[in-house]
Design a protein around this motif. Sequence first.
Motif, PDB file in Angstrom:
ATOM      1  N   SER A   1       0.760  -1.028   0.201  1.00  0.00           N
ATOM      2  CA  SER A   1       0.176   0.893   0.244  1.00  0.00           C
ATOM      3  C   SER A   1       1.035   1.035   0.405  1.00  0.00           C
ATOM      4  O   SER A   1       1.779   1.437   0.439  1.00  0.00           O
ATOM      5  CB  SER A   1      -0.614   0.121   1.085  1.00  0.00           C
ATOM      6  OG  SER A   1      -0.676   0.213   2.195  1.00  0.00           O
ATOM      7  N   VAL A   2       0.239   2.729  -0.406  1.00  0.00           N
ATOM      8  CA  VAL A   2       0.929   3.588  -0.531  1.00  0.00           C
ATOM      9  C   VAL A   2       2.118   3.775   1.263  1.00  0.00           C
ATOM     10  O   VAL A   2       2.731   3.911   1.500  1.00  0.00           O
ATOM     11  CB  VAL A   2      -0.364   5.117  -0.529  1.00  0.00           C
ATOM     12  CG1 VAL A   2       0.445   6.436  -0.391  1.00  0.00           C
ATOM     13  CG2 VAL A   2      -0.664   4.335  -1.997  1.00  0.00           C
ATOM     14  N   ILE A   3       0.703   3.281   2.052  1.00  0.00           N
ATOM     15  CA  ILE A   3       1.649   4.475   3.350  1.00  0.00           C
ATOM     16  C   ILE A   3       1.806   3.119   3.392  1.00  0.00           C
ATOM     17  O   ILE A   3       3.153   3.633   4.301  1.00  0.00           O
ATOM     18  CB  ILE A   3       0.080   4.675   5.020  1.00  0.00           C
ATOM     19  CG1 ILE A   3       0.759   4.452   5.520  1.00  0.00           C
ATOM     20  CG2 ILE A   3      -0.261   2.645   5.483  1.00  0.00           C
ATOM     21  CD1 ILE A   3       0.040   4.872   6.987  1.00  0.00           C
ATOM     22  N   GLU A   4       2.365   1.656   3.667  1.00  0.00           N
ATOM     23  CA  GLU A   4       3.510   1.091   3.462  1.00  0.00           C
ATOM     24  C   GLU A   4       4.714   1.627   3.216  1.00  0.00           C
ATOM     25  O   GLU A   4       6.135   1.562   3.509  1.00  0.00           O
ATOM     26  CB  GLU A   4       3.484  -0.508   2.781  1.00  0.00           C
ATOM     27  CG  GLU A   4       2.449  -1.302   4.462  1.00  0.00           C
ATOM     28  CD  GLU A   4       1.248  -2.432   3.620  1.00  0.00           C
ATOM     29  OE1 GLU A   4       0.668  -3.081   4.961  1.00  0.00           O
ATOM     30  OE2 GLU A   4       2.023  -2.228   2.584  1.00  0.00           O
ATOM     31  N   ASN A   5       4.714   1.940   1.482  1.00  0.00           N
ATOM     32  CA  ASN A   5       5.652   2.550   0.713  1.00  0.00           C
ATOM     33  C   ASN A   5       6.199   4.164   1.378  1.00  0.00           C
ATOM     34  O   ASN A   5       7.262   3.883   1.731  1.00  0.00           O
ATOM     35  CB  ASN A   5       5.642   3.275  -1.031  1.00  0.00           C
ATOM     36  CG  ASN A   5       5.541   1.786  -1.768  1.00  0.00           C
ATOM     37  OD1 ASN A   5       6.138   2.077  -2.370  1.00  0.00           O
ATOM     38  ND2 ASN A   5       4.904   1.320  -1.985  1.00  0.00           N
ATOM     39  N   LEU A   6       5.376   4.446   2.735  1.00  0.00           N
ATOM     40  CA  LEU A   6       6.024   5.482   3.160  1.00  0.00           C
ATOM     41  C   LEU A   6       6.710   4.989   4.254  1.00  0.00           C
ATOM     42  O   LEU A   6       7.925   5.331   5.225  1.00  0.00           O
ATOM     43  CB  LEU A   6       5.252   6.717   3.815  1.00  0.00           C
ATOM     44  CG  LEU A   6       4.918   8.268   2.960  1.00  0.00           C
ATOM     45  CD1 LEU A   6       4.486   7.583   1.112  1.00  0.00           C
ATOM     46  CD2 LEU A   6       3.973   8.938   3.552  1.00  0.00           C
TER      47      LEU A   6
ATOM     48  N   LYS B   1       0.310  12.488   8.394  1.00  0.00           N
ATOM     49  CA  LYS B   1       0.082  14.158   8.690  1.00  0.00           C
ATOM     50  C   LYS B   1       1.006  14.188   6.671  1.00  0.00           C
ATOM     51  O   LYS B   1       0.661  15.203   6.158  1.00  0.00           O
ATOM     52  CB  LYS B   1       1.030  14.382   9.533  1.00  0.00           C
ATOM     53  CG  LYS B   1      -0.069  14.690  10.171  1.00  0.00           C
ATOM     54  CD  LYS B   1       1.039  14.816  11.474  1.00  0.00           C
ATOM     55  CE  LYS B   1       0.432  14.667  13.373  1.00  0.00           C
ATOM     56  NZ  LYS B   1       1.441  15.163  14.548  1.00  0.00           N
ATOM     57  N   ILE B   2       2.005  13.455   6.227  1.00  0.00           N
ATOM     58  CA  ILE B   2       2.420  13.864   5.533  1.00  0.00           C
ATOM     59  C   ILE B   2       1.958  13.544   4.457  1.00  0.00           C
ATOM     60  O   ILE B   2       1.735  14.452   2.611  1.00  0.00           O
ATOM     61  CB  ILE B   2       3.868  13.225   5.430  1.00  0.00           C
ATOM     62  CG1 ILE B   2       4.545  13.334   6.142  1.00  0.00           C
ATOM     63  CG2 ILE B   2       4.616  13.022   3.442  1.00  0.00           C
ATOM     64  CD1 ILE B   2       6.487  12.503   6.510  1.00  0.00           C
ATOM     65  N   LEU B   3       0.633  12.198   3.911  1.00  0.00           N
ATOM     66  CA  LEU B   3       0.010  11.789   2.666  1.00  0.00           C
ATOM     67  C   LEU B   3      -1.016  13.020   3.121  1.00  0.00           C
ATOM     68  O   LEU B   3      -1.630  13.221   1.452  1.00  0.00           O
ATOM     69  CB  LEU B   3      -0.479  10.680   3.499  1.00  0.00           C
ATOM     70  CG  LEU B   3       0.299   9.544   2.884  1.00  0.00           C
ATOM     71  CD1 LEU B   3      -0.168   8.229   3.165  1.00  0.00           C
ATOM     72  CD2 LEU B   3       0.489   9.518   1.291  1.00  0.00           C
TER      73      LEU B   3
ATOM     74  N   THR C   1      -6.379   9.556   0.593  1.00  0.00           N
ATOM     75  CA  THR C   1      -7.475   9.044  -0.049  1.00  0.00           C
ATOM     76  C   THR C   1      -6.599   7.810  -0.192  1.00  0.00           C
ATOM     77  O   THR C   1      -7.545   6.960  -0.318  1.00  0.00           O
ATOM     78  CB  THR C   1      -8.374   9.461  -1.019  1.00  0.00           C
ATOM     79  OG1 THR C   1      -7.868  10.408  -1.975  1.00  0.00           O
ATOM     80  CG2 THR C   1      -8.828  11.219   0.084  1.00  0.00           C
ATOM     81  N   TYR C   2      -5.797   7.853  -0.384  1.00  0.00           N
ATOM     82  CA  TYR C   2      -4.933   6.910  -1.430  1.00  0.00           C
ATOM     83  C   TYR C   2      -3.919   5.461  -0.343  1.00  0.00           C
ATOM     84  O   TYR C   2      -3.142   5.519  -0.944  1.00  0.00           O
ATOM     85  CB  TYR C   2      -4.059   7.484  -2.417  1.00  0.00           C
ATOM     86  CG  TYR C   2      -4.783   7.668  -3.529  1.00  0.00           C
ATOM     87  CD1 TYR C   2      -4.791   7.374  -4.336  1.00  0.00           C
ATOM     88  CD2 TYR C   2      -4.486   9.302  -3.681  1.00  0.00           C
ATOM     89  CE1 TYR C   2      -5.598   7.827  -5.856  1.00  0.00           C
ATOM     90  CE2 TYR C   2      -5.622   9.996  -4.937  1.00  0.00           C
ATOM     91  CZ  TYR C   2      -6.401   9.095  -5.565  1.00  0.00           C
ATOM     92  OH  TYR C   2      -6.864   9.938  -6.994  1.00  0.00           O
TER      93      TYR C   2
ATOM     94  N   ILE D   1       3.952  10.427  -4.802  1.00  0.00           N
ATOM     95  CA  ILE D   1       4.048   9.380  -2.778  1.00  0.00           C
ATOM     96  C   ILE D   1       6.032   9.024  -3.133  1.00  0.00           C
ATOM     97  O   ILE D   1       6.173   8.744  -1.380  1.00  0.00           O
ATOM     98  CB  ILE D   1       3.761   7.932  -3.878  1.00  0.00           C
ATOM     99  CG1 ILE D   1       2.374   8.094  -3.597  1.00  0.00           C
ATOM    100  CG2 ILE D   1       4.014   6.784  -2.838  1.00  0.00           C
ATOM    101  CD1 ILE D   1       1.430   6.820  -3.916  1.00  0.00           C
ATOM    102  N   GLU D   2       6.481   9.377  -4.032  1.00  0.00           N
ATOM    103  CA  GLU D   2       7.801   8.870  -3.991  1.00  0.00           C
ATOM    104  C   GLU D   2       8.183  10.502  -3.173  1.00  0.00           C
ATOM    105  O   GLU D   2       9.524  10.513  -2.400  1.00  0.00           O
ATOM    106  CB  GLU D   2       8.445   9.044  -5.269  1.00  0.00           C
ATOM    107  CG  GLU D   2      10.281   8.917  -4.587  1.00  0.00           C
ATOM    108  CD  GLU D   2      10.553   7.506  -6.653  1.00  0.00           C
ATOM    109  OE1 GLU D   2      11.582   7.784  -6.195  1.00  0.00           O
ATOM    110  OE2 GLU D   2       9.899   8.546  -7.846  1.00  0.00           O
ATOM    111  N   ILE D   3       7.275  11.429  -3.162  1.00  0.00           N
ATOM    112  CA  ILE D   3       8.695  12.811  -2.230  1.00  0.00           C
ATOM    113  C   ILE D   3       8.164  12.553  -1.153  1.00  0.00           C
ATOM    114  O   ILE D   3       8.421  12.701  -0.578  1.00  0.00           O
ATOM    115  CB  ILE D   3       7.492  13.812  -3.688  1.00  0.00           C
ATOM    116  CG1 ILE D   3       8.425  14.329  -5.116  1.00  0.00           C
ATOM    117  CG2 ILE D   3       7.778  14.964  -2.390  1.00  0.00           C
ATOM    118  CD1 ILE D   3       8.143  15.594  -5.303  1.00  0.00           C
TER     119      ILE D   3
END
Length: 505
Positions: free
Chosen positions: A323-328, A363-365, A372-373, A389-391
Amino acid sequence: MAKMFDKIFSRNKEVAVTKTRQKLMWYKGDLDRLDDEENTRKAGFVTRLQVRSNGKIKNAAFAACDKERYIDDVNTEKLKKFDIKLYMSYRAVNHATYKRLFALKAGKAKEKYNTEDSIWAAHFAALDEVKKKRADYIAKLDGVKKAFLDKYAATDKAAAESAYDAQKLALTAEHDAKIAEYDKKRAAWKEKRKKSLEEKIEKYTAKLDGLLQEVSADRATLPDDTVLSVSGLKMYFGGLKAVDDLTFDVKKGEIFGLIGPNGAGKTTVFNCITRFYNATGGDMLFCNKAGETVDLRRFKVHDVILQGISRTFQNVELVREISVIENLLVASTREIRSNLAVQALGLPVVKREEDILKARAMKILDFMGIATYANWLAMGLPYGILKKIEIARALMADATLIILDEPAAGLNDSETAELSLLIKRIRDEFGVTILLVEHDMKLVMSICDRICAISFGRMLGIGTPAEIQANKAVQEAYLGVDDASGAESEADEKTDGAEEEGEKK
């Protein structure tokens, strides 16, 4: 040999400083969160206590409740579920009717439904059947209600309420006693934990001070306004000089651009700074998160991020299967304290660390406008979202210098305009310095405070956007020189010189 050993031990001391400071920050964070964690733990204990008490008192509560109201609530919920099923029956009737009407118009109607009247007669007959089912079910529920009320008609409501109140009072007293006992036990544990953390903080503070004294003599210094100083940087691949004696400084809080034609060595410079490449020569000094000047060449690639440098890549480098948050969260692995064994056992510390990092990631997202992603898989998301997402992952590292490698590559004009505003917001709101490589000259000229232009790994010029635009060497590197015009210009100069000589004679 002595110099080699000195270099090795010096590098080990720098890494020791970083790791000691990291442990110190962990323990300070634990001390700051001690009250909040205890409140959360107590809230969980009270909730579990209440659940157990509800199990004990549910029979008495049922005996004392208003039976008619209770059975009405139960029947209402049952009827709602039944109506959901009936809705599908209504849809099936409508679907069958319109299917027959289309068949009639196409001349493929069955004999039974060869006129519109017969079709609509069947339609209303089917609806009546559905309505009858609902009426029958309501009658069934009325029968259940009557039987239920008859069963409990002889119940002494006053006695039941009295018994319920007495049991509730006893359980409340039991609750208060258990919570008081819990508070007493946890207060002693909390005091012990607080003392232990303070001792560890004191220990690691002393250790850090000692290490800083040992390495301070070997450390260079940077001007107060400089965050990164690259001096005489060289990167050779055999006989190819990808970067050749490059020198530049990056000031704190500025957006610094690094530009040049394809193959100029821009990404190679980034890879040297972040230690993906071991530079052939030169110095790279950096003012880290603690405000200390460190030599980046003394750190391994996985330790550079702890100094306060994070980066994005020219090609989007996300793990698309998570997921997106797991990438962070991947970007925070160097901040996680629990080791593999602790994670495998699933101890409470793992959950606490994960909650802290997830809160920061959200917070960053939210700042990036892509909250929402958060739980979406990275695979299949639009390219512009992947770039954001990469930034966001670079921001997750809590860096003071963020290196962006062609962030606008593949974006359309509107996305690039949005990106330029976003980069400025990141600089201003996160208080970071940004080092940017980008081919989109409109973007570079609009957001950069200073720009360094290179070609074939060598410096062409450095200055403000206006100075770089006026620089002849930069213009030649990007636009080339017309040989004919160059020869004509040279001939004109010789002619002018000859005329001046003749006038003097």
